[in-house]
Design a protein around this motif. Structure first.
Motif, PDB file in Angstrom:
ATOM      1  N   VAL A 149      13.539   7.724 -12.314  1.00 58.69           N
ATOM      2  CA  VAL A 149      12.170   8.188 -12.077  1.00 58.69           C
ATOM      3  C   VAL A 149      12.151   9.150 -10.888  1.00 58.69           C
ATOM      4  O   VAL A 149      12.404   8.740  -9.751  1.00 58.69           O
ATOM      5  N   PRO A 150      11.841  10.416 -11.107  1.00 52.55           N
ATOM      6  CA  PRO A 150      11.655  11.331  -9.984  1.00 52.55           C
ATOM      7  C   PRO A 150      10.415  10.916  -9.186  1.00 52.55           C
ATOM      8  O   PRO A 150       9.426  10.441  -9.760  1.00 52.55           O
ATOM      9  N   PHE A 151      10.459  11.070  -7.888  1.00 50.38           N
ATOM     10  CA  PHE A 151       9.298  10.727  -7.067  1.00 50.38           C
ATOM     11  C   PHE A 151       8.084  11.556  -7.456  1.00 50.38           C
ATOM     12  O   PHE A 151       6.952  11.100  -7.329  1.00 50.38           O
ATOM     13  N   SER A 152       8.309  12.754  -7.983  1.00 54.31           N
ATOM     14  CA  SER A 152       7.183  13.596  -8.407  1.00 54.31           C
ATOM     15  C   SER A 152       6.435  13.013  -9.602  1.00 54.31           C
ATOM     16  O   SER A 152       5.305  13.399  -9.871  1.00 54.31           O
ATOM     17  N   ALA A 153       7.043  12.060 -10.330  1.00 50.62           N
ATOM     18  CA  ALA A 153       6.389  11.439 -11.487  1.00 50.62           C
ATOM     19  C   ALA A 153       5.582  10.201 -11.102  1.00 50.62           C
ATOM     20  O   ALA A 153       4.817   9.685 -11.914  1.00 50.62           O
ATOM     21  N   VAL A 154       5.736   9.732  -9.858  1.00 44.90           N
ATOM     22  CA  VAL A 154       5.058   8.509  -9.440  1.00 44.90           C
ATOM     23  C   VAL A 154       3.559   8.755  -9.317  1.00 44.90           C
ATOM     24  O   VAL A 154       3.113   9.701  -8.664  1.00 44.90           O
ATOM     25  N   ARG A 155       2.796   7.899  -9.952  1.00 40.53           N
ATOM     26  CA  ARG A 155       1.320   7.959  -9.923  1.00 40.53           C
ATOM     27  C   ARG A 155       0.747   6.973  -8.918  1.00 40.53           C
ATOM     28  O   ARG A 155      -0.294   7.205  -8.339  1.00 40.53           O
ATOM     29  N   GLY A 156       1.450   5.834  -8.715  1.00 40.89           N
ATOM     30  CA  GLY A 156       0.947   4.836  -7.784  1.00 40.89           C
ATOM     31  C   GLY A 156       2.042   3.919  -7.288  1.00 40.89           C
ATOM     32  O   GLY A 156       3.054   3.703  -7.957  1.00 40.89           O
ATOM     33  N   PHE A 157       1.828   3.392  -6.106  1.00 38.92           N
ATOM     34  CA  PHE A 157       2.747   2.451  -5.469  1.00 38.92           C
ATOM     35  C   PHE A 157       1.887   1.379  -4.822  1.00 38.92           C
ATOM     36  O   PHE A 157       0.946   1.699  -4.090  1.00 38.92           O
ATOM     37  N   TYR A 158       2.203   0.108  -5.094  1.00 37.33           N
ATOM     38  CA  TYR A 158       1.379  -0.983  -4.581  1.00 37.33           C
ATOM     39  C   TYR A 158       2.279  -2.132  -4.155  1.00 37.33           C
ATOM     40  O   TYR A 158       3.150  -2.563  -4.908  1.00 37.33           O
ATOM     41  N   ASP A 159       2.080  -2.611  -2.937  1.00 37.28           N
ATOM     42  CA  ASP A 159       2.763  -3.800  -2.438  1.00 37.28           C
ATOM     43  C   ASP A 159       1.687  -4.852  -2.206  1.00 37.28           C
ATOM     44  O   ASP A 159       1.002  -4.836  -1.180  1.00 37.28           O
ATOM     45  N   PRO A 160       1.496  -5.778  -3.169  1.00 37.81           N
ATOM     46  CA  PRO A 160       0.415  -6.758  -3.054  1.00 37.81           C
ATOM     47  C   PRO A 160       0.606  -7.763  -1.925  1.00 37.81           C
ATOM     48  O   PRO A 160      -0.364  -8.381  -1.500  1.00 37.81           O
ATOM     49  N   SER A 161       1.815  -7.903  -1.413  1.00 38.08           N
ATOM     50  CA  SER A 161       2.036  -8.874  -0.340  1.00 38.08           C
ATOM     51  C   SER A 161       1.298  -8.485   0.937  1.00 38.08           C
ATOM     52  O   SER A 161       0.966  -9.340   1.752  1.00 38.08           O
ATOM     53  N   VAL A 162       1.040  -7.196   1.104  1.00 35.21           N
ATOM     54  CA  VAL A 162       0.313  -6.714   2.286  1.00 35.21           C
ATOM     55  C   VAL A 162      -0.878  -5.829   1.903  1.00 35.21           C
ATOM     56  O   VAL A 162      -1.441  -5.153   2.761  1.00 35.21           O
ATOM     57  N   ASN A 163      -1.237  -5.821   0.624  1.00 40.71           N
ATOM     58  CA  ASN A 163      -2.353  -5.012   0.116  1.00 40.71           C
ATOM     59  C   ASN A 163      -2.251  -3.545   0.539  1.00 40.71           C
ATOM     60  O   ASN A 163      -3.204  -2.948   1.013  1.00 40.71           O
ATOM     61  N   PHE A 164      -1.077  -2.973   0.317  1.00 45.83           N
ATOM     62  CA  PHE A 164      -0.849  -1.567   0.638  1.00 45.83           C
ATOM     63  C   PHE A 164      -0.707  -0.791  -0.661  1.00 45.83           C
ATOM     64  O   PHE A 164       0.073  -1.166  -1.540  1.00 45.83           O
ATOM     65  N   GLU A 165      -1.463   0.303  -0.778  1.00 48.14           N
ATOM     66  CA  GLU A 165      -1.452   1.082  -2.007  1.00 48.14           C
ATOM     67  C   GLU A 165      -1.490   2.571  -1.715  1.00 48.14           C
ATOM     68  O   GLU A 165      -2.205   3.016  -0.818  1.00 48.14           O
ATOM     69  N   LEU A 166      -0.707   3.312  -2.480  1.00 48.41           N
ATOM     70  CA  LEU A 166      -0.749   4.770  -2.462  1.00 48.41           C
ATOM     71  C   LEU A 166      -1.046   5.241  -3.873  1.00 48.41           C
ATOM     72  O   LEU A 166      -0.491   4.702  -4.835  1.00 48.41           O
ATOM     73  N   GLU A 167      -1.916   6.219  -4.002  1.00 49.39           N
ATOM     74  CA  GLU A 167      -2.201   6.828  -5.291  1.00 49.39           C
ATOM     75  C   GLU A 167      -1.939   8.320  -5.197  1.00 49.39           C
ATOM     76  O   GLU A 167      -2.231   8.934  -4.178  1.00 49.39           O
ATOM     77  N   PHE A 168      -1.396   8.873  -6.276  1.00 49.41           N
ATOM     78  CA  PHE A 168      -1.014  10.280  -6.293  1.00 49.41           C
ATOM     79  C   PHE A 168      -1.601  10.983  -7.504  1.00 49.41           C
ATOM     80  O   PHE A 168      -1.841  10.366  -8.533  1.00 49.41           O
ATOM     81  N   ASP A 169      -1.767  12.289  -7.366  1.00 49.75           N
ATOM     82  CA  ASP A 169      -2.086  13.150  -8.488  1.00 49.75           C
ATOM     83  C   ASP A 169      -0.795  13.881  -8.816  1.00 49.75           C
ATOM     84  O   ASP A 169      -0.465  14.875  -8.168  1.00 49.75           O
ATOM     85  N   PRO A 170      -0.016  13.371  -9.788  1.00 50.73           N
ATOM     86  CA  PRO A 170       1.290  13.972 -10.046  1.00 50.73           C
ATOM     87  C   PRO A 170       1.227  15.388 -10.602  1.00 50.73           C
ATOM     88  O   PRO A 170       2.236  16.056 -10.654  1.00 50.73           O
ATOM     89  N   THR A 171       0.053  15.852 -10.993  1.00 50.86           N
ATOM     90  CA  THR A 171      -0.036  17.217 -11.497  1.00 50.86           C
ATOM     91  C   THR A 171      -0.225  18.229 -10.371  1.00 50.86           C
ATOM     92  O   THR A 171      -0.012  19.403 -10.571  1.00 50.86           O
ATOM     93  N   ALA A 172      -0.621  17.775  -9.181  1.00 52.97           N
ATOM     94  CA  ALA A 172      -0.799  18.704  -8.060  1.00 52.97           C
ATOM     95  C   ALA A 172       0.547  19.277  -7.681  1.00 52.97           C
ATOM     96  O   ALA A 172       1.493  18.568  -7.411  1.00 52.97           O
TER      97      ALA A 172
END
Length: 173
Positions: free
Chosen positions: A97-120
């Motif tokens: 998986v290229p990092f450019s394809a990542v749409r979201g990353f979530y670590d529920p243990s600490v409620n940390f989330e990143l969301e991306f617009d992979p088309t940008a």
């Protein structure tokens, strides 16, 4: 308002993807997740450079969410992508998986989330030839992944999360 020639939106996304790269690199170097940390990673299955088996591609034609928690193997992280072995319905698979394809990353243990617009910035990015030609090979060890074709996380919907949205940084047209 003047035109953004620097493309701060792309720079911000690259910096936040660097957080994912750093976290996965540390897990790859130690071979295990620290404490209760685990990751839900949503990515676009049809993005350039993504390598998954034809069976997974058929089932998840647009995007899928994987869980890196108890059973994964051969996690490898480079500047542009990560590779991991997981099992889907007791079938070992190798995902690239290229990092450019990542749409979201979530670590529920600490409620940390990143969301991306992979088309940008998709026009500005290109996939190196060595990534585009890598074969997908099934893994050799058992593992597990939890995913769905809607990219939904199997987490408590009532839990609060720190969400970093890039929309506030984007130029309004």
């Amino acid at each position: 308002m003047s035109q953004d020639h620097i493309r701060y939106d792309i720079l911000a996304q690259e910096a936040l993807r660097g957080v994912i790269r750093k976290v996965l690199s540390e897990v790859a170097s130690t071979g295990h997740l620290p404490g209760d940390h685990h990751f839900f990673i949503t990515f676009l299955t049809n993005a350039p450079g993504v390598r998954i088996s034809p069976q997974l591609k058929e089932k998840y034609a647009e995007q899928m969410t994987i869980v890196i928690q108890h059973q994964f193997w051969e996690l490898k992280v480079s500047e542009t992508q990560f590779e991991v072995g997981l099992s889907f319905s007791d079938i070992p698979e190798r995902l690239i998986v290229p990092f450019s394809a990542v749409r979201g990353f979530y670590d529920p243990s600490v409620n940390f989330e990143l969301e991306f617009d992979p088309t940008a910035g998709a026009d500005e990015e290109s996939v190196p030839e060595e990534i585009a030609t890598l074969p997908v090979a099934a893994g050799t060890e058992p593992g597990e992944a939890k995913e769905n074709d809607k990219g939904e996380k199997a987490a408590d919907d009532n839990a609060s999360a720190d969400v970093v949205s890039l929309d506030s940084f984007r130029k309004k047209n």
